[in-house]
Write a protein that holds these residues in place. Structure first.
Motif, short mmCIF file in Angstrom:
data_model
loop_
_atom_site.label_atom_id
_atom_site.label_comp_id
_atom_site.label_asym_id
_atom_site.label_seq_id
_atom_site.Cartn_x
_atom_site.Cartn_y
_atom_site.Cartn_z
N LEU A 134 0.70 -1.38 0.31
CA LEU A 134 -0.32 -0.34 -0.05
C LEU A 134 1.09 1.22 0.12
O LEU A 134 0.51 2.17 -0.95
N ARG A 135 1.62 1.32 0.97
CA ARG A 135 2.68 2.31 1.24
C ARG A 135 3.78 2.56 -0.60
O ARG A 135 3.84 3.74 -0.67
N GLU A 136 4.08 1.08 -1.25
CA GLU A 136 5.01 1.71 -2.52
C GLU A 136 3.68 2.39 -3.22
O GLU A 136 4.30 3.07 -4.13
N MET A 137 2.18 1.63 -3.39
CA MET A 137 1.53 1.88 -4.29
C MET A 137 1.07 2.97 -4.10
O MET A 137 1.52 4.41 -5.15
N GLU A 138 1.23 4.42 -3.04
CA GLU A 138 0.98 5.46 -2.59
C GLU A 138 2.53 6.38 -3.52
O GLU A 138 2.38 7.52 -3.82
N GLN A 139 3.24 5.21 -3.45
CA GLN A 139 4.34 6.31 -3.47
C GLN A 139 4.80 6.67 -4.60
O GLN A 139 5.79 7.77 -4.93
N THR A 140 4.76 5.36 -5.55
CA THR A 140 4.74 5.53 -6.77
C THR A 140 3.84 5.96 -7.77
O THR A 140 3.89 7.22 -8.40
N LEU A 141 2.27 6.29 -7.45
CA LEU A 141 1.22 7.42 -7.68
C LEU A 141 2.26 9.22 -7.78
O LEU A 141 2.32 9.24 -8.65
N ILE A 142 2.32 9.17 -6.33
CA ILE A 142 3.15 10.42 -6.26
C ILE A 142 4.31 10.78 -7.24
O ILE A 142 4.67 11.80 -7.64
N LEU A 143 5.24 9.77 -6.96
CA LEU A 143 6.37 9.56 -7.36
C LEU A 143 6.26 10.62 -9.40
O LEU A 143 6.82 11.10 -10.56
N GLY A 180 3.51 12.14 -10.35
CA GLY A 180 3.00 12.97 -10.75
C GLY A 180 1.36 12.93 -10.48
O GLY A 180 0.38 14.10 -11.99
N TYR A 181 0.20 11.49 -10.02
CA TYR A 181 -0.73 11.31 -10.48
C TYR A 181 -0.93 12.94 -9.96
O TYR A 181 -0.65 13.59 -8.40
N SER A 182 -2.90 13.30 -9.93
CA SER A 182 -3.47 14.23 -9.61
C SER A 182 -3.89 13.82 -8.20
O SER A 182 -3.63 12.79 -7.94
N ALA A 183 -3.95 14.48 -7.21
CA ALA A 183 -4.81 14.21 -5.76
C ALA A 183 -5.95 13.22 -5.95
O ALA A 183 -6.49 12.29 -4.94
N HIS A 201 -4.78 11.51 -16.70
CA HIS A 201 -5.98 10.05 -17.07
C HIS A 201 -4.70 9.04 -17.09
O HIS A 201 -3.80 8.66 -17.54
N PHE A 202 -4.97 7.52 -16.47
CA PHE A 202 -4.39 6.41 -16.56
C PHE A 202 -4.05 6.11 -17.47
O PHE A 202 -3.09 5.53 -18.67
N ASN A 203 -5.28 5.97 -18.50
CA ASN A 203 -5.52 5.28 -19.62
C ASN A 203 -5.74 6.00 -21.27
O ASN A 203 -6.61 6.82 -20.90
N ILE A 204 -5.48 6.00 -22.26
CA ILE A 204 -5.26 6.80 -23.36
C ILE A 204 -7.04 6.89 -23.64
O ILE A 204 -7.46 7.54 -24.22
N LYS A 205 -7.22 5.59 -23.59
CA LYS A 205 -8.69 5.17 -23.36
C LYS A 205 -9.23 5.96 -23.06
O LYS A 205 -10.96 6.70 -23.99
N THR A 206 -9.80 7.08 -21.71
CA THR A 206 -10.10 7.87 -20.93
C THR A 206 -10.47 9.33 -22.22
O THR A 206 -11.00 9.50 -22.02
N THR A 207 -9.51 9.45 -22.62
CA THR A 207 -8.84 10.72 -22.36
C THR A 207 -9.14 10.56 -24.55
O THR A 207 -9.44 11.73 -24.96
N GLU A 208 -9.12 9.33 -25.06
CA GLU A 208 -9.77 9.96 -26.16
C GLU A 208 -11.12 9.77 -26.52
O GLU A 208 -11.47 9.97 -27.32
N ARG A 209 -12.37 10.24 -25.75
CA ARG A 209 -13.24 10.24 -26.25
C ARG A 209 -13.46 11.72 -26.06
O ARG A 209 -14.00 12.09 -27.32
N TYR A 210 -11.70 12.57 -26.53
CA TYR A 210 -11.49 13.99 -26.80
C TYR A 210 -11.00 13.88 -27.79
O TYR A 210 -11.15 15.10 -29.64
#
Length: 236
Positions: free
Chosen positions: A12-21, A23-26, A201-210
């Protein structure tokens, strides 16, 4: 909050650290961590790092058939697990054979530049105007605009009041400013891959809506809000 057994607490700690490093949004970090925490609580004292693709498929089937989670929640959970196994543990293409549920494509609801000008000009309170300026100019979620200073409901109400005053009848909320930002960047030729990173966005598919792809340098990206201001259609 779901209880995570000690054996999986480091994950859980490693997951949070990687997300922060990375640069994902809060907001994205919160969603990802919540989904991962639920998974860890479910598997109890089984080490998360030992799970195989086959075992994860069994778990996801359980989410479908027993928990009856929505397609949106399933996608969020898959994204969280994919991030952990591929980005944290470095298992390349670990989720290649994991199917995703089909879901209807929801087109984002937008405001055109004329509607945005009317919306912004309908606001007399400069603090309120600055909030909506910020949401559009950087494509932020409402939670990213407020921090801890205001409840998100306050900004939603400010948007609703401004929309009504501007005579905008579209069924849109404050999140439409984020959608409009992304779509207007595409209209100006910004590569969708850069927009994916800007929006977090995690996945380009989300952005592809645009949709659309073009060749632009990230350093040359200019917020569409700047053009709106230069055009003289918005008063401060």
């Amino acid at each position: 909050m779901p209880k995570v057994i000690a054996i999986n607490a480091p994950a859980l700690r490693e997951m949070e650290q990687t997300l922060i490093l990375k640069g994902y949004s809060a907001s994205t970090r919160k969603t990802c961590m919540n989904e991962f925490r639920v998974f860890l609580a479910t598997i109890k004292d089984h080490a998360v790092a030992d799970f195989s693709v086959a075992r994860l498929k069994v778990y996801l089937k359980y989410c479908f058939t027993e928990l009856k989670l929505t397609e949106h929640t399933i996608h969020s959970r898959i994204n969280a697990l994919k991030f952990y196994y591929e980005q944290v543990l470095g298992r390349e293409k670990f989720f290649l054979d994991v199917p995703r549920p089909m879901r209807p494509m929801e087109l984002p609801k937008l405001l055109n530049e004329g509607e945005l000008s009317r919306l912004f000009n309908s606001l007399d309170n400069k603090k309120h105007k600055a909030m909506l300026f910020t949401a559009y100019s950087a494509g932020l979620r409402v939670s990213e605009v407020t921090g801890t200073a205001y409840p998100t409901r306050t900004v939603q109400q400010i948007f609703s009041n401004a929309k009504h005053k501007a005579g905008i009848l579209k069924a849109v909320g404050v999140h439409s400013l984020r959608h409009s930002f992304a779509t207007h960047l595409l209209d100006k030729g910004v590569d969708i891959r850069y927009i994916k990173d800007i929006l977090g966005h995690f996945n380009i598919k989300t952005t592809e809506r645009y949709l659309h792809v073009s060749k632009k340098q990230l350093v040359n990206i200019v917020s569409p809000f700047d053009d709106l201001m230069k055009g003289g259609g918005v008063e401060w």
